[in-house]
Every structure is written in structure tokens, then in C-alpha cells.
Design a protein around this motif. Structure first.
Motif, mmCIF file in Angstrom:
data_model
loop_
_atom_site.group_PDB
_atom_site.id
_atom_site.type_symbol
_atom_site.label_atom_id
_atom_site.label_comp_id
_atom_site.label_asym_id
_atom_site.label_seq_id
_atom_site.Cartn_x
_atom_site.Cartn_y
_atom_site.Cartn_z
ATOM 1 N N LEU A 87 0.835 -1.202 0.000
ATOM 2 C CA LEU A 87 0.000 0.000 0.000
ATOM 3 C C LEU A 87 0.869 1.251 0.000
ATOM 4 O O LEU A 87 0.576 2.225 -0.680
ATOM 5 C CB LEU A 87 -0.915 0.009 1.221
ATOM 6 C CG LEU A 87 -2.122 -0.919 1.160
ATOM 7 C CD1 LEU A 87 -2.916 -0.839 2.452
ATOM 8 C CD2 LEU A 87 -2.998 -0.551 -0.016
ATOM 9 N N VAL A 88 1.952 1.192 0.786
ATOM 10 C CA VAL A 88 2.868 2.331 0.843
ATOM 11 C C VAL A 88 3.465 2.570 -0.538
ATOM 12 O O VAL A 88 3.511 3.704 -1.036
ATOM 13 C CB VAL A 88 3.969 2.062 1.884
ATOM 14 C CG1 VAL A 88 5.048 3.115 1.798
ATOM 15 C CG2 VAL A 88 3.366 2.000 3.275
ATOM 16 N N ALA A 122 2.913 10.276 -4.677
ATOM 17 C CA ALA A 122 2.810 10.887 -3.347
ATOM 18 C C ALA A 122 4.199 11.014 -2.749
ATOM 19 O O ALA A 122 5.052 10.156 -2.963
ATOM 20 C CB ALA A 122 1.918 10.040 -2.450
ATOM 21 N N THR A 123 4.417 12.081 -1.991
ATOM 22 C CA THR A 123 5.671 12.206 -1.266
ATOM 23 C C THR A 123 5.591 11.300 -0.036
ATOM 24 O O THR A 123 4.494 10.889 0.355
ATOM 25 C CB THR A 123 5.885 13.650 -0.796
ATOM 26 O OG1 THR A 123 4.818 13.977 0.097
ATOM 27 C CG2 THR A 123 5.870 14.621 -1.955
ATOM 28 N N PRO A 124 6.736 10.963 0.571
ATOM 29 C CA PRO A 124 6.672 10.120 1.770
ATOM 30 C C PRO A 124 5.715 10.671 2.822
ATOM 31 O O PRO A 124 4.986 9.904 3.462
ATOM 32 C CB PRO A 124 8.118 10.125 2.267
ATOM 33 C CG PRO A 124 8.931 10.336 1.041
ATOM 34 C CD PRO A 124 8.115 11.232 0.152
ATOM 35 N N TRP A 125 5.687 11.990 2.985
ATOM 36 C CA TRP A 125 4.793 12.559 4.000
ATOM 37 C C TRP A 125 3.329 12.392 3.610
ATOM 38 O O TRP A 125 2.479 12.102 4.438
ATOM 39 C CB TRP A 125 5.149 14.025 4.260
ATOM 40 C CG TRP A 125 4.174 14.718 5.142
ATOM 41 C CD1 TRP A 125 3.401 15.791 4.831
ATOM 42 C CD2 TRP A 125 3.848 14.382 6.500
ATOM 43 N NE1 TRP A 125 2.610 16.122 5.900
ATOM 44 C CE2 TRP A 125 2.861 15.285 6.931
ATOM 45 C CE3 TRP A 125 4.293 13.376 7.376
ATOM 46 C CZ2 TRP A 125 2.309 15.239 8.212
ATOM 47 C CZ3 TRP A 125 3.739 13.317 8.651
ATOM 48 C CH2 TRP A 125 2.765 14.248 9.060
ATOM 49 N N GLU A 126 3.048 12.558 2.321
ATOM 50 C CA GLU A 126 1.666 12.353 1.864
ATOM 51 C C GLU A 126 1.242 10.903 2.060
ATOM 52 O O GLU A 126 0.082 10.621 2.357
ATOM 53 C CB GLU A 126 1.531 12.759 0.394
ATOM 54 C CG GLU A 126 1.462 14.267 0.228
ATOM 55 C CD GLU A 126 1.643 14.715 -1.206
ATOM 56 O OE1 GLU A 126 1.222 15.827 -1.532
ATOM 57 O OE2 GLU A 126 2.251 13.964 -2.007
ATOM 58 N N ARG A 177 0.311 10.552 5.689
ATOM 59 C CA ARG A 177 -0.980 11.148 6.005
ATOM 60 C C ARG A 177 -2.140 10.409 5.379
ATOM 61 O O ARG A 177 -3.151 10.150 6.009
ATOM 62 C CB ARG A 177 -0.994 12.601 5.529
ATOM 63 C CG ARG A 177 -0.804 13.571 6.678
ATOM 64 C CD ARG A 177 -0.953 14.994 6.194
ATOM 65 N NE ARG A 177 -2.007 15.107 5.201
ATOM 66 C CZ ARG A 177 -2.012 15.989 4.210
ATOM 67 N NH1 ARG A 177 -1.017 16.819 4.099
ATOM 68 N NH2 ARG A 177 -2.999 16.046 3.354
ATOM 69 N N ARG A 178 -1.994 10.081 4.109
ATOM 70 C CA ARG A 178 -3.159 9.568 3.387
ATOM 71 C C ARG A 178 -3.237 8.053 3.359
ATOM 72 O O ARG A 178 -4.294 7.508 3.077
ATOM 73 C CB ARG A 178 -3.155 10.091 1.951
ATOM 74 C CG ARG A 178 -3.412 11.569 1.887
ATOM 75 C CD ARG A 178 -3.137 12.083 0.495
ATOM 76 N NE ARG A 178 -3.214 13.521 0.467
ATOM 77 C CZ ARG A 178 -4.240 14.177 -0.074
ATOM 78 N NH1 ARG A 178 -5.233 13.529 -0.589
ATOM 79 N NH2 ARG A 178 -4.243 15.492 -0.079
ATOM 80 N N VAL A 228 -4.731 3.603 7.197
ATOM 81 C CA VAL A 228 -4.795 2.144 7.305
ATOM 82 C C VAL A 228 -4.613 1.716 8.765
ATOM 83 O O VAL A 228 -5.242 0.769 9.232
ATOM 84 C CB VAL A 228 -3.712 1.506 6.406
ATOM 85 C CG1 VAL A 228 -3.680 0.005 6.590
ATOM 86 C CG2 VAL A 228 -3.995 1.836 4.951
ATOM 87 N N ALA A 229 -3.774 2.444 9.502
ATOM 88 C CA ALA A 229 -3.464 2.046 10.874
ATOM 89 C C ALA A 229 -4.424 2.659 11.889
ATOM 90 O O ALA A 229 -4.244 2.498 13.087
ATOM 91 C CB ALA A 229 -2.025 2.456 11.210
ATOM 92 N N ARG A 230 -5.443 3.345 11.403
ATOM 93 C CA ARG A 230 -6.298 4.146 12.280
ATOM 94 C C ARG A 230 -6.784 3.397 13.515
ATOM 95 O O ARG A 230 -6.691 3.875 14.630
ATOM 96 C CB ARG A 230 -7.483 4.636 11.449
ATOM 97 C CG ARG A 230 -8.299 5.716 12.066
ATOM 98 C CD ARG A 230 -9.244 6.271 11.033
ATOM 99 N NE ARG A 230 -9.744 5.168 10.190
ATOM 100 C CZ ARG A 230 -10.460 5.353 9.101
ATOM 101 N NH1 ARG A 230 -10.757 6.571 8.722
ATOM 102 N NH2 ARG A 230 -10.881 4.338 8.388
ATOM 103 N N ARG A 231 -7.307 2.195 13.299
ATOM 104 C CA ARG A 231 -7.866 1.460 14.430
ATOM 105 C C ARG A 231 -6.804 1.165 15.487
ATOM 106 O O ARG A 231 -7.047 1.331 16.676
ATOM 107 C CB ARG A 231 -8.488 0.152 13.958
ATOM 108 C CG ARG A 231 -9.831 0.335 13.313
ATOM 109 C CD ARG A 231 -10.327 -0.995 12.793
ATOM 110 N NE ARG A 231 -10.461 -1.981 13.850
ATOM 111 C CZ ARG A 231 -11.589 -2.184 14.535
ATOM 112 N NH1 ARG A 231 -12.656 -1.502 14.233
ATOM 113 N NH2 ARG A 231 -11.631 -3.077 15.486
ATOM 114 N N GLY A 232 -5.630 0.757 15.034
ATOM 115 C CA GLY A 232 -4.562 0.472 15.976
ATOM 116 C C GLY A 232 -4.139 1.717 16.740
ATOM 117 O O GLY A 232 -3.813 1.653 17.927
#
Lengths: 345, 261
Positions: free
Chosen positions: A221-222, A230-234, A237-238, A243-247
Motif C-alpha cells: 500500500l505504501v 505521493a511524497t513520503p509525507w503524503e 498522512r493519506r 490504514v493504521a487508524r484502528r490500531g
């Protein structure tokens, strides 16, 4: 009525015929004997912790004899400022407020810092540096809370009293909680120091959980994000945070469960006053720290003892609730060693 | 605008030109002094046994190889004459021009719409344009009709083949000129594979497609030109027809006739 479809005929032109699918797995071997024995033994064993928990709750409930809890928080005897420390007028509200302020503020600070640390560890730092720092943050989790407490009391409190708190009062005095008369600043013990110490104590846990959540984001996904320009920072963020939100939320809940139960270190730096805190520089008590500080006198006042037992019951329920929430959220994270994330009460 | 003339002399104006490309991992050389050209509006297949460097090659073509730690890249890759490894070139811009589709279909855990819009949102494209481009990209990938306009459901609810076509739509939305595809059908069933192959066939009208595959029939079906790699070296690169029917190199011959693989 229409003619019924033959059961095998699921129409749809692009559904592959069944024979093109992967070969059906061979019939599973019959379970071996010890495995089923293990399952048979396992199920009552799995219930043991639940049973234990039930016993603890029951004992606490009985020991409190239904003394105050129902009455003191909600009922007519609800007292924000108990006038009679030995009497039955203890309300939990004041202490719940102390717990909410310290744990809430500490979690706010710790979550932000942990998020920054874990993003740095998983994305930006070179692997070797990241490994060393990971070990270090995990080690912090192993420091006993007494050590944090005495360090706060001996080293930080004088510094807080002499420079940090006056500076904050001058600079942020217009903010509620940061102002107040000069006399509000005492010996350094108080909410601010309590929040600071609690933040430090929670960071290893929240960082470990957040870090592993971010690490479990699939590399594909990365890379897909990067390949779309996308830049690494994007991508952080996106993709990663999303993807890790729940954790990440799980880390906050687990951290909160940990913070609510902390007693010793807070008892050492919080000032242990039973009052509505006039500002962040003032003393306070949390539910847990109050139990700890009042235990010896409680033996002479059965009502107080019963009230404290009820306090313990409240903490127990709170921590279990937050840990369950946290674990549910984290359960989707690929299990990997979360060293030092155990935490102590 | 006139279509560039087809069938003219090869190599006159390649869209991507690779010269002396060497890629090293910490303890081995993955690609060794590779030079070849890719033409616009053509499908080029990269074939070879596992570990021959085909994936690394396509990843080096849009600066994705350097994402893995410890990778060192030498040589030159020119996109329409411009060196993509020039220190002044931003890899982000390279990847916008040279899109990529991966082996496993990996939609983001978001709606189909947001998946396709992902790259566009990075560029700050306005909503109206966004709607148009998302729809066009899904149409190009042959998904729009199948979805029946329902683009709000999660991309993860699609079948494997549809997910891969979603990933292709996502890559097309950024409007690249070149599409790198790393075994895009490797994890799909034959029907879904066929749809992807038809799609690749269509895509050549507008894009240069560079397709990594371990499936020689696939290369023969969709590619005009085929490059055979063995142990990090380019062994032979010619018209697909010629490479399969009449290979110049002994090694190519034994590979395409299935003597090793």
C-alpha cells in the motif's frame, strides 16, 4: 411462477466456471487426540481469568457493602467537598475530576508525542537508529512507577515551582487553568507535574502500540501510494495513518486504561489535596492515588475503607472497559512483539 | 495532433531509454549493465526466470527501486531525453509520468472513487475535473459499466480481477505516459487474466506499456517486443515474434522452449 434456476447455474458472464478455481483442499486430517484433549481442557482454563475477575468484582462489591457509591455520586449525600473525612459523605466526583484531568491531559500529550515518535521510527529514521530507539522506548516501560514518582518529587518539583510554572503563568495566564494569583504556585507538586509524569509513563505503551500499528501497514500500500506520485509525507498522512487508524485509537484507549489506574507515582507528585483544583498549579487527587494515600487511616474508619473499596471497583471497571476497547481495536494489527507494552498498575 | 508514424525505423525516438543500468543490493548485483529502449504506444514484455531482475528493472524505471533500503543504482534512464536520475529531478514527478501496477491488487481501504482520485487529490485537482477523470479512468479500465455507477463502496469489496483493474484505473487517473506492470495477472484466475490482457492490448493506443511476466504465452499474446533477462543481464531484446520463433541466443531458445524456467 417462473421455472426455478438449476442450482449450479449462477448467471453472470464473467464469473469463472467452478472448475477453473483453485483445487479444492484435501479433506482435513482427523484432529489428533491430544489436540482435542487440549481443547477440552482449554475451554474451562480459558474461563479462569473471567472467573477470577468475577470473584474480584464480587469481593469488592461485598466489601463495600453498597456503602456509598450509589448515594455519594448521584444521591443527596453527594458532596463535592467532603467536610468529614471519616464520615460517609465521600463523593467520588472530586476524585473522578482529578483522574479525568490528569489522565485526559496526559493522554492528549502522550498520543501526540507517540504518534510523532512512531512515525519517525517507522518512516524516516534509518533502520539501525530506529532499532536502537525502539529498544530504548521499550525500556522506559520497565521503569517502576515509584522511580518516576521520586524523580518527579525530588528533581522536577523544585524546577516546576521556581521556573516553569511562573513562566507559564506569565505567558499563558489568560488561558483557563494557567492563571491565578502568584500564591497559587506552591512547591511544584500539583496537576501540572502529575500530568507531566503521567505522560512520560504512558508514552512507552502508546508508542509501542502505535509503532506496531504503523509497521503493520502493508508495504504494497505504501509503495502504491508512492507510485502514484505521493511524497513520503503524503503517504504517511493519506495511507499509513488511514490504514493504521484502528490500531492508533487502540493505543489511546490502552494508554488511558493505564493512566486511570496509576496510583503511586501520582500520589507522590500530585499534592493529594481534596479540593476543586483552582489551577493547574494546584494540588489534586485521583481515584487511584486517593486509595493509595488513605489506606492506612482507612483501617480506623470502616466507612472510609468501604468507600475506598468502591473507588477500587470503579477503577477496575474503567480500566477493563478501556483495555477491552483498546484490545479490540488493536486486534486487527498483525501480532508482533509489542515488547514492554504490558504496563503495571 | 497527428499520431506519430508507426513502423518507422526503431529507436529513432524512444520514450524511455535505458543505458548501462546497474542495480546493486548490499551483497549482490541484481541488474548488470542493462541497455535498451522502449517505444511509445507499444507493449514491451520483460520475461525471464525468477530472480533474473525483471521486477527490479521496472522498479528502476520510475525510481521505485530506491525505496528499498540499501539499493544502489548506476547508469542512465532517460524519459523523452530527460535523465530521471538527475539529482535535480524530483522522483515524485517521475512517478506521475511513469505509473505502476503491482503484482498483487492492492486497493487502498477506501471507496472506489477515492482510490482512483488518490493521485489526483495530491495534485490539488478541483472536484469537477476529479469527477470526470475518475469516471474516464474507470471506463478505460473497463470497470465503469460493471460497477453500475456505484463508486462509493469500498474498493476491497471487488473481486480480485476487478481490484486489479481498479489499481490500473488508479494509475491511469494520474495521466502517465508509461505504465509499468509487474506481473499484473499473477494472482488472478484465467478469466480475470484474459480481461487484463485485453485491457493491456487497448492501453497501447495511448500509452507505452512495459509488462513483466513469467508467462511466455502472455508475452506472445500482448507484446510487440520482448526482452529476455537471465541472471541480471539482458540476453535478447527483439520483436516478440522473432524472439519466440527464431531467437538469436542459445539461452533464449532454451528458455522459450521450456528447457529451464
Amino acid at each position: 411462477m417462473d421455472e426455478p434456476h438449476p442450482p449450479g447455474d449462477r448467471s453472470g458472464p464473467d464469473r469463472p466456471p467452478a472448475f477453473l478455481g483453485p483445487p479444492a483442499p484435501a479433506a482435513p486430517a482427523p484432529p489428533r487426540r491430544e489436540r482435542s484433549l487440549g481443547r477440552w481442557l482449554g475451554s474451562p482454563l480459558a474461563l479462569a481469568p473471567l472467573l477470577l475477575l468475577g470473584i474480584v468484582v464480587a469481593v469488592l462489591a461485598i466489601a463495600s457493602e453498597g456503602q456509598n457509591f450509589g448515594l455519594s455520586f448521584w444521591g443527596p449525600v453527594w458532596a463535592f467537598n467532603p467536610t468529614d473525612p471519616a464520615g460517609s459523605t465521600y463523593g467520588i466526583a472530586l476524585f473522578a475530576l482529578g483522574t479525568a484531568i490528569t489522565a485526559g491531559a496526559a493522554l492528549l500529550l502522550a498520543s501526540g508525542l507517540s504518534l510523532a515518535i512512531s512515525i519517525a521510527l517507522t518512516v524516516y529514521l534509518p533502520p539501525r537508529t530506529s532499532r536502537v530507539l525502539t529498544t530504548l522506548t521499550d525500556l522506559l516501560a520497565g521503569i517502576p512507577s515509584v522511580v518516576y514518582g521520586i524523580w518527579g518529587f525530588v528533581v522536577l518539583a523544585p524546577y516546576f515551582a521556581s521556573s516553569l510554572e511562573p513562566t507559564l503563568r506569565n505567558a499563558l495566564g489568560w488561558l483557563p487553568g494557567f492563571g491565578g494569583p502568584e500564591s497559587a504556585i506552591g512547591g511544584g507538586s500539583g496537576l501540572l507535574l502529575g500530568i507531566f509524569i503521567l505522560t512520560l509513563m504512558v508514552i512507552p505503551l502508546t508508542t509501542a502500540v502505535m509503532r506496531e500499528s504503523l509497521r503493520s501497514v502493508p508495504r504494497e500500500l505504501v509503495e502504491a501510494g508512492l507510485a502514484l506520485g505521493a511524497t513520503p509525507w503524503e503517504v504517511v498522512r493519506r495511507v499509513r495513518l488511514r490504514v493504521a487508524r484502528r490500531g492508533l485509537w487502540g493505543a489511546v484507549f490502552l494508554g488511558f486504561g493505564r493512566a486511570v489506574g496509576e496510583s503511586v507515582a501520582l500520589a507522590m507528585v500530585l499534592g493529594n489535596t481534596v479540593q476543586f483544583p483552582p489551577s493547574l498549579y494546584g494540588g489534586s487527587s485521583t481515584i487511584a492515588s486517593f486509595i493509595f494515600t488513605q489506606l492506612d487511616s482507612a483501617f480506623f474508619y470502616p466507612e472510609l475503607l468501604r468507600a475506598l473499596v468502591e473507588f477500587a471497583l470503579v477503577i477496575l471497571i474503567l480500566t477493563i472497559a478501556f483495555n477491552l476497547l483498546g484490545q479490540r481495536a488493536v486486534s486487527e494489527v498483525r501480532p508482533r512483539a509489542v515488547a514492554g507494552a504490558g504496563g503495571r498498575a | 495532433m497527428t499520431e506519430p508514424e508507426r513502423g518507422g525505423p526503431r529507436g529513432s525516438d524512444p520514450i524511455l531509454s535505458v543505458r548501462h543500468l546497474t542495480v546493486r543490493a548490499p551483497n549482490r548485483t541484481i541488474l548488470d549493465d542493462v541497455s535498451l529502449d522502449f517505444e511509445d504506444r507499444e507493449v514491451a514484455a520483460i520475461i525471464g526466470p525468477s530472480g533474473c531482475g525483471k521486477t527490479t528493472l521496472v522498479r528502476a524505471l520510475n525510481r521505485m527501486a530506491e525505496v528499498a533500503p540499501g539499493i544502489r543504482i548506476e547508469g542512465s534512464v532517460r524519459y523523452r531525453g530527460e535523465e530521471i536520475y538527475d539529482p535535480a529531478v524530483n522522483p515524485v514527478l517521475v512517478r506521475q509520468r511513469i505509473g505502476m501496477v503491482f503484482q498483487r491488487p492492492v486497493p487502498f481501504p477506501m471507496s472506489i472513487y477515492e482510490n482512483v482520485a488518490f493521485g489526483l487529490r495530491l495534485q490539488g485537482i478541483d472536484e469537477e475535473e476529479l469527477d470526470r477523470t475518475v469516471r474516464r479512468s474507470l471506463e478505460q479500465a473497463g470497470l465503469w459499466k460493471e460497477l453500475d455507477g456505484d463508486v462509493e463502496r469500498s474498493g476491497l469489496t471487488l473481486s480480485g480481477g476487478q481490484q486489479q483493474r481498479l489499481c490500473i484505473a488508479r494509475a491511469l487517473a494520474v495521466k502517465p505516459r508509461i505504465l509499468l506492470m509487474d506481473e499484473p495477472a499473477a494472482s488472478l484466475d484465467p478469466t480475470a487474466t484474459q480481461r487484463i490482457e485485453e485491457l493491456i492490448f487497448d492501453l497501447r493506443k495511448e500509452y507505452a506499456v512495459i509488462l513483466v511476466t513469467h508467462n511466455m504465452q502472455q508475452a506472445a499474446r500482448v507484446a510487440e517486443r520482448t526482452a529476455f533477462f537471465y541472471q541480471g543481464r539482458l540476453i535478447e531484446y527483439s520483436d516478440t515474434h522473432q524472439l519466440f520463433e527464431n531467437p538469436r541466443e542459445k539461452l533464449t531458445e532454451s528458455y522459450v522452449t521450456g528447457r529451464f524456467g
